[in-house]
Structure formats: C-alpha cells, structure tokens
Design a protein around this motif. Structure first.
Motif, PDB file in Angstrom:
ATOM      1  N   VAL A   1      57.828  67.130  -1.545  1.00  0.00           N
ATOM      2  CA  VAL A   1      57.827  67.802  -1.682  1.00  0.00           C
ATOM      3  C   VAL A   1      56.187  67.012  -0.824  1.00  0.00           C
ATOM      4  CG1 VAL A   1      55.054  69.509  -2.922  1.00  0.00           C
ATOM      5  CG2 VAL A   1      57.436  68.960  -4.033  1.00  0.00           C
ATOM      6  N   ASN A   2      55.849  67.988   0.298  1.00  0.00           N
ATOM      7  CA  ASN A   2      55.109  67.687   1.511  1.00  0.00           C
ATOM      8  C   ASN A   2      53.721  68.015   1.683  1.00  0.00           C
ATOM      9  OD1 ASN A   2      56.763  65.737   3.448  1.00  0.00           O
ATOM     10  ND2 ASN A   2      57.220  67.537   4.081  1.00  0.00           N
ATOM     11  N   CYS A   3      52.951  67.649   0.867  1.00  0.00           N
ATOM     12  CA  CYS A   3      51.661  67.799  -0.067  1.00  0.00           C
ATOM     13  C   CYS A   3      50.762  67.897   1.049  1.00  0.00           C
ATOM     14  CB  CYS A   3      51.975  68.353  -1.233  1.00  0.00           C
ATOM     15  SG  CYS A   3      50.291  68.954  -2.179  1.00  0.00           S
ATOM     16  N   GLY A   4      50.672  66.054   0.855  1.00  0.00           N
ATOM     17  CA  GLY A   4      49.650  65.318   2.131  1.00  0.00           C
ATOM     18  C   GLY A   4      49.041  66.608   3.119  1.00  0.00           C
ATOM     19  N   ALA A   5      47.894  66.416   3.389  1.00  0.00           N
ATOM     20  CA  ALA A   5      46.989  67.367   4.569  1.00  0.00           C
ATOM     21  C   ALA A   5      46.184  67.085   4.721  1.00  0.00           C
ATOM     22  CB  ALA A   5      47.215  67.988   4.429  1.00  0.00           C
TER      23      ALA A   5
ATOM     24  N   ARG B   1      43.173  65.095  14.750  1.00  0.00           N
ATOM     25  CA  ARG B   1      44.016  64.236  13.255  1.00  0.00           C
ATOM     26  C   ARG B   1      44.555  65.096  12.698  1.00  0.00           C
ATOM     27  NH1 ARG B   1      43.844  59.604  10.794  1.00  0.00           N
ATOM     28  NH2 ARG B   1      43.320  60.081   8.945  1.00  0.00           N
ATOM     29  N   VAL B   2      43.812  66.254  12.966  1.00  0.00           N
ATOM     30  CA  VAL B   2      44.349  67.480  11.682  1.00  0.00           C
ATOM     31  C   VAL B   2      46.082  67.866  12.024  1.00  0.00           C
ATOM     32  CG1 VAL B   2      45.024  69.961  10.928  1.00  0.00           C
ATOM     33  CG2 VAL B   2      42.361  68.837  10.850  1.00  0.00           C
ATOM     34  N   MET B   3      46.303  67.728  13.576  1.00  0.00           N
ATOM     35  CA  MET B   3      47.663  67.720  13.858  1.00  0.00           C
ATOM     36  C   MET B   3      47.942  66.682  13.559  1.00  0.00           C
ATOM     37  SD  MET B   3      47.894  70.985  14.629  1.00  0.00           S
ATOM     38  CE  MET B   3      46.499  71.915  14.906  1.00  0.00           C
ATOM     39  N   GLN B   4      47.615  65.371  13.596  1.00  0.00           N
ATOM     40  CA  GLN B   4      48.520  63.924  13.288  1.00  0.00           C
ATOM     41  C   GLN B   4      48.907  64.039  12.186  1.00  0.00           C
ATOM     42  OE1 GLN B   4      46.041  60.437  13.363  1.00  0.00           O
ATOM     43  NE2 GLN B   4      47.467  59.520  14.421  1.00  0.00           N
ATOM     44  N   VAL B   5      48.554  64.448  11.034  1.00  0.00           N
ATOM     45  CA  VAL B   5      47.893  64.291   9.601  1.00  0.00           C
ATOM     46  C   VAL B   5      48.869  65.496   9.092  1.00  0.00           C
ATOM     47  CG1 VAL B   5      47.451  64.236   7.391  1.00  0.00           C
ATOM     48  CG2 VAL B   5      46.635  63.005   9.143  1.00  0.00           C
TER      49      VAL B   5
END
Length: 252
Positions: free
Chosen positions: A89-93, A113-117
C-alpha cells in the motif's frame, strides 16, 4: 471464520499515523501480517509495537521516500521480516503544509519535493517490491491517491498534480505488471479527518461535507474496506482502476 486477508504479507508506507495507520490496523484485524514503514521512525515503531502487543503480526521499519537506498532497504527488510510479500500500500506522501498558495506563488522547491516523495517515491517503492511479489506468484499494489486530482482542488497544485500522476502511473503499472499476476489499483479518498488535514481551514471541510451525497465528515475507517478488498483475493481480476471513496463528492 475465514478472515479476508488471512496470511497475506503486506508492506504499508506512511503507516505511523492517519490513513496508513488505519490501514495497518484494519489489515491486521483481517488476518494479515504487516510491516509498517514511515519517516516518523519512533512513532511507527511504537504503533507497530502496540499492534504486536495485541497479538498481531506487525513490525515497524524506517522509510524515507526521498531516498532510493532507504526504499530498497525497506522493501527487502519487509520481505525478510514476513518471509516474502503479497501486497503493498503506497500511502506515504507529503500532504501537510504545502497548500494555501496559488500556482503563481507556488515555490519550485516545494513542487520538486512533493514530486520527489509522492511520485518518484511511489514508483521506486513499487519497483523495489515487485521482485518479492513475482516470487510469491501474484501480488497487489494499492496506490493511495486523492479525489483532489479528480475535481482539481485550488491552491494545492503540487499535491493535486502528484496525485494525478499517481493515478496515471497506476494504469501504466497495471499494464506492465499484469503478466506477473500483479494487480495495481488506486483509491482516491476525500478530505479525511486525520492529523495531516488538521491544518485545512474549516470552510474547506464544510465545503466537502456540503458537497457529499452522504453529508458528514469522512473518517479513516470509511476507506479501510475498499483498501482491504483490493488487497484480497476477491479483487484478483481488478486492475488499473481508481476507486473514489469520498461519500459521493466526486462520482465516476
């Protein structure tokens, strides 16, 4: 009684709090073995220990989605702890502290930074997990997007763009990974009452409530069932889809 995720081995990112923690709790209750990963290391270790003390199979692992080495280590450590992986589950953001300015004022460093993470991190996390899913003979990836990407929430463009990219990536990943019997889907929650949305103005919360077919605040528990379904064997022929879970604020 058979549990929906009995024996499933899952890695859930962003699991120290909010939706990620809710997913981990619900997955354990449904019979899964879970590795919870987050950059908030002490918090995720404490939450995993709390679940373990309740008799659940849960472990906490450090994860920095901006660091490719951290991502690779997290995936391998999760597989080691659980003896393999059946789902991610890719929930980290990044969601907190990046809204409130329009596109003319948006700082490029915030955008990057937002795109990187949110975007690159989700791609690399999935890539790191795929060998383990292939070894298991099948797998499920659930990307946690946002309904902001469906209606174009203003003054939040970096976040909205990142979640729109995640939706597009979901479809591409599903095409590429289908031959390995790996299903990739997205869930797009509405504005949910969690720590990350505490800074959102009350007027925005009310805007959501007023616009929903079900006129009430959204809770993490409202999203759990959809995520568990997509991780389960019931959804083994569902891939490349996005399921909005927002009380009818956005309807497909």
């Amino acid at each position: 009684m058979h549990k929906l995720l009995a024996g499933k081995r899952l890695l859930i990112t962003g699991a120290a709090r909010g939706l990620g923690l809710a997913f981990a709790d619900a997955a354990c209750a449904a019979g899964a073995k879970v590795v919870m990963a987050d950059i908030l290391v002490e918090q995720v270790l404490a939450e995993a220990a709390s679940l373990a003390a309740q008799g659940q199979m849960a472990h906490g692992v450090a994860l920095d989605l901006a660091d490719p080495d951290s991502i690779t280590h997290c995936a391998n450590e999760a597989a080691r702890l659980l003896g393999g992986l059946d789902g991610l589950v890719n929930c980290g953001a990044i969601a907190t502290g990046i809204g409130g300015v329009d596109m003319l004022e948006l700082d490029m460093a915030v955008w990057d930074r937002v795109m990187q993470v949110n975007v690159r991190g989700s791609w690399l996390m999935t890539r790191a997990v795929v060998p383990h899913l292939k070894a298991a003979g099948a797998g499920k990836v659930v990307n946690i997007a946002s309904d902001t990407a469906l209606w174009g929430a203003p003054r939040l463009m970096a976040y909205v763009a990142s979640k729109g990219a995640l939706l597009a990536m979901t479809r591409s990943m599903a095409r590429e990974l289908g031959e390995y019997n790996i299903c990739v889907n997205a869930v797009s929650p509405g504005l949910t009452l969690v720590e990350a949305t505490a800074y959102v103005p009350a007027a925005r919360h009310q805007h959501y409530i007023d616009g929903r077919a079900i006129n009430r605040p959204q809770l993490p528990e409202d999203v759990n069932g959809t995520v568990l379904y997509l991780l389960s064997d019931l959804a083994s022929f569902v891939t490349g889809q996005n399921l909005p879970v927002n009380g009818g604020f956005v309807c497909n």
